[in-house]
Design a protein around this motif. Structure first.
Motif, PDB file in Angstrom:
ATOM      1  N   ASP A 130      -8.685  85.914  62.850  1.00  0.00           N
ATOM      2  CA  ASP A 130      -8.110  86.817  61.862  1.00  0.00           C
ATOM      3  C   ASP A 130      -6.865  86.216  61.204  1.00  0.00           C
ATOM      4  N   GLY A 161      -3.385  88.466  68.475  1.00  0.00           N
ATOM      5  CA  GLY A 161      -2.586  87.795  67.463  1.00  0.00           C
ATOM      6  C   GLY A 161      -1.124  87.664  67.829  1.00  0.00           C
ATOM      7  N   VAL A 170      -3.971  85.764  72.350  1.00  0.00           N
ATOM      8  CA  VAL A 170      -4.691  85.123  71.246  1.00  0.00           C
ATOM      9  C   VAL A 170      -5.504  86.164  70.488  1.00  0.00           C
ATOM     10  N   ALA A 171      -6.259  86.983  71.219  1.00  0.00           N
ATOM     11  CA  ALA A 171      -7.131  87.976  70.582  1.00  0.00           C
ATOM     12  C   ALA A 171      -6.343  89.004  69.781  1.00  0.00           C
ATOM     13  N   ASN A 226     -13.146  87.617  67.714  1.00  0.00           N
ATOM     14  CA  ASN A 226     -12.237  87.008  66.733  1.00  0.00           C
ATOM     15  C   ASN A 226     -11.534  85.777  67.292  1.00  0.00           C
ATOM     16  N   VAL A 227     -12.100  85.186  68.344  1.00  0.00           N
ATOM     17  CA  VAL A 227     -11.518  83.996  68.964  1.00  0.00           C
ATOM     18  C   VAL A 227     -12.539  82.864  68.902  1.00  0.00           C
ATOM     19  N   PRO A 231      -1.273  83.398  68.680  1.00  0.00           N
ATOM     20  CA  PRO A 231      -2.683  83.251  68.294  1.00  0.00           C
ATOM     21  C   PRO A 231      -3.375  81.946  68.647  1.00  0.00           C
ATOM     22  N   TYR A 277      -8.152  79.792  68.983  1.00  0.00           N
ATOM     23  CA  TYR A 277      -7.292  80.389  67.968  1.00  0.00           C
ATOM     24  C   TYR A 277      -7.876  81.725  67.501  1.00  0.00           C
ATOM     25  N   ASN A 278      -7.004  82.548  66.929  1.00  0.00           N
ATOM     26  CA  ASN A 278      -7.385  83.856  66.410  1.00  0.00           C
ATOM     27  C   ASN A 278      -7.947  83.695  64.996  1.00  0.00           C
TER      28      ASN A 278
END
Length: 358
Positions: free
Chosen positions: A150, A235, A232-233, A258-259, A238, A147-148
């Protein structure tokens, strides 16, 4: 860190593999050296579902350096097994690697595989492969939901695959990998295995089928050439499925920090990738030499260092990178009856494809 490697193999499908230095290193390394010095002649066709993201090119180069002339055909695990079975009376491939035991059991039932004990067999836990010696383990893969970070914190991200099926907040937010591939099938087995019922359709309760239906229809099935990790990265979508070595490779290559991945309380499904020789290979002896080289501790350590795989070979496993050991600190395997799954997976997938895929 050594304990992390030990925990992986102790927990994996309830079986034990001790990561450490043994005399198997000498025999495995020697077998690779002998293969190289023999300068094998002829060519081989190798089938795999582990040829993407540059693996096929790198393997072909390494094989050429070892004296092997190989052609590689890469497809999803289920699609690859289907192709091999369809070619039963006119076998094209000589060797197969990757895929999970469910697909090898299908090929074994079709009498496609050749019994053979590789030179490195003493370096792996044979109970992770076929007790009759038709296929042998080379790599183990934990399968994750990513999941992302952010968009979700560890508190707001889904905690399990079933959350995706039941929480409307995640509708259209996640990518399901191609349904012909081994990762997608194994994750579906992870869900289905919680709802086994001898009185239900294909041995699954009505509640279980409703969960699978919602999981499929609330998500997005990966399209051809679609960059699910990039989505994913960025968004764009995500949440996604991924295999362990893929997570390590893609985060290293893209620099995406961010993953992250989810470890459900029930555990994550592990698959054990295998290798085998096709019974009707036109060059059985060369195929045996290739398998001896490919599964050796020497080569499996190189494969791991290049692509982040987790080798089953005990001597290769003791050499894995720190990031692999860190991953093993976090995960634990889900208990799954893979034998039952191998017997029913085609019926399950047919129902899913015909009734649930829009």
């Amino acid at each position: 860190m050594k304990k992390a490697v030990g925990r992986l193999f102790t927990g994996l499908l309830g079986l034990m593999l001790i990561a450490g230095c043994t005399s198997g290193n000498t025999s495995s390394t020697n077998s690779a050296t002998t293969t190289n010095s023999a300068k094998p002649e002829g060519s081989l066709v190798v089938y795999t579902n582990s040829g993407g993201d540059g693996r096929d090119v790198w393997l072909k180069e390494q094989a050429a350096n070892a004296g092997f002339d190989i052609s590689i055909v890469s497809l999803g695990g289920g699609d690859l097994a289907n192709r091999a079975i369809a070619e039963k009376n006119n076998q094209v491939a000589d060797v197969v690697f990757g895929l999970n035991p469910m697909e090898y059991e299908r090929m074994k039932r079709e009498d496609l595989l050749q019994q053979y004990e590789p030179a490195w067999s003493s370096g792996v836990d044979k109970t992770l492969g076929d007790p009759e010696g038709y296929y042998y383990p080379v790599v183990t893969q934990p399968l994750f939901m990513i999941y992302n970070k952010d968009q979700y914190s560890s508190q707001t991200a889904p905690k399990d695959w079933t959350d995706l099926a039941t929480n409307p907040e995640f509708k259209d937010k996640y990518t399901i990998l191609g349904l012909g591939g081994g990762t997608s099938k194994a994750i579906l087995v992870s869900i289905i295995s919680r709802y086994l019922d001898d009185t239900g359709e294909y041995g699954v309760s009505a509640e279980g089928w409703e969960m699978v239906k919602n999981f499929i229809q609330n998500g997005h099935v990966q399209g051809e050439g679609e960059d699910f990790f990039g989505n994913v990265a960025s968004g764009e979508r995500p949440i996604a499925e991924i295999w362990g070595s893929g997570f390590l490779q893609f985060t290293n290559e893209t620099g995406a920090d961010n993953v992250d991945y989810v470890v459900p309380e029930i555990g994550v499904p592990y698959t054990v990738e295998q290798t085998a020789i096709f019974k009707n290979s036109k060059n059985i002896e060369l195929a045996k030499k290739f398998v001896d080289w490919f599964g050796s501790a020497e080569f499996q350590a190189k494969w791991s260092n290049q692509f982040g795989s987790i080798p089953v070979n005990k001597d290769a496993a003791s050499q894995v990178k720190p990031e692999i050991k860190a991953m093993l600190e976090r995960v634990h395997p889900q208990k799954i009856d893979w034998k039952n799954a191998s017997e029913k997976i085609e019926m399950w997938m047919e129902k899913i494809q015909l009734e649930y895929v829009k």
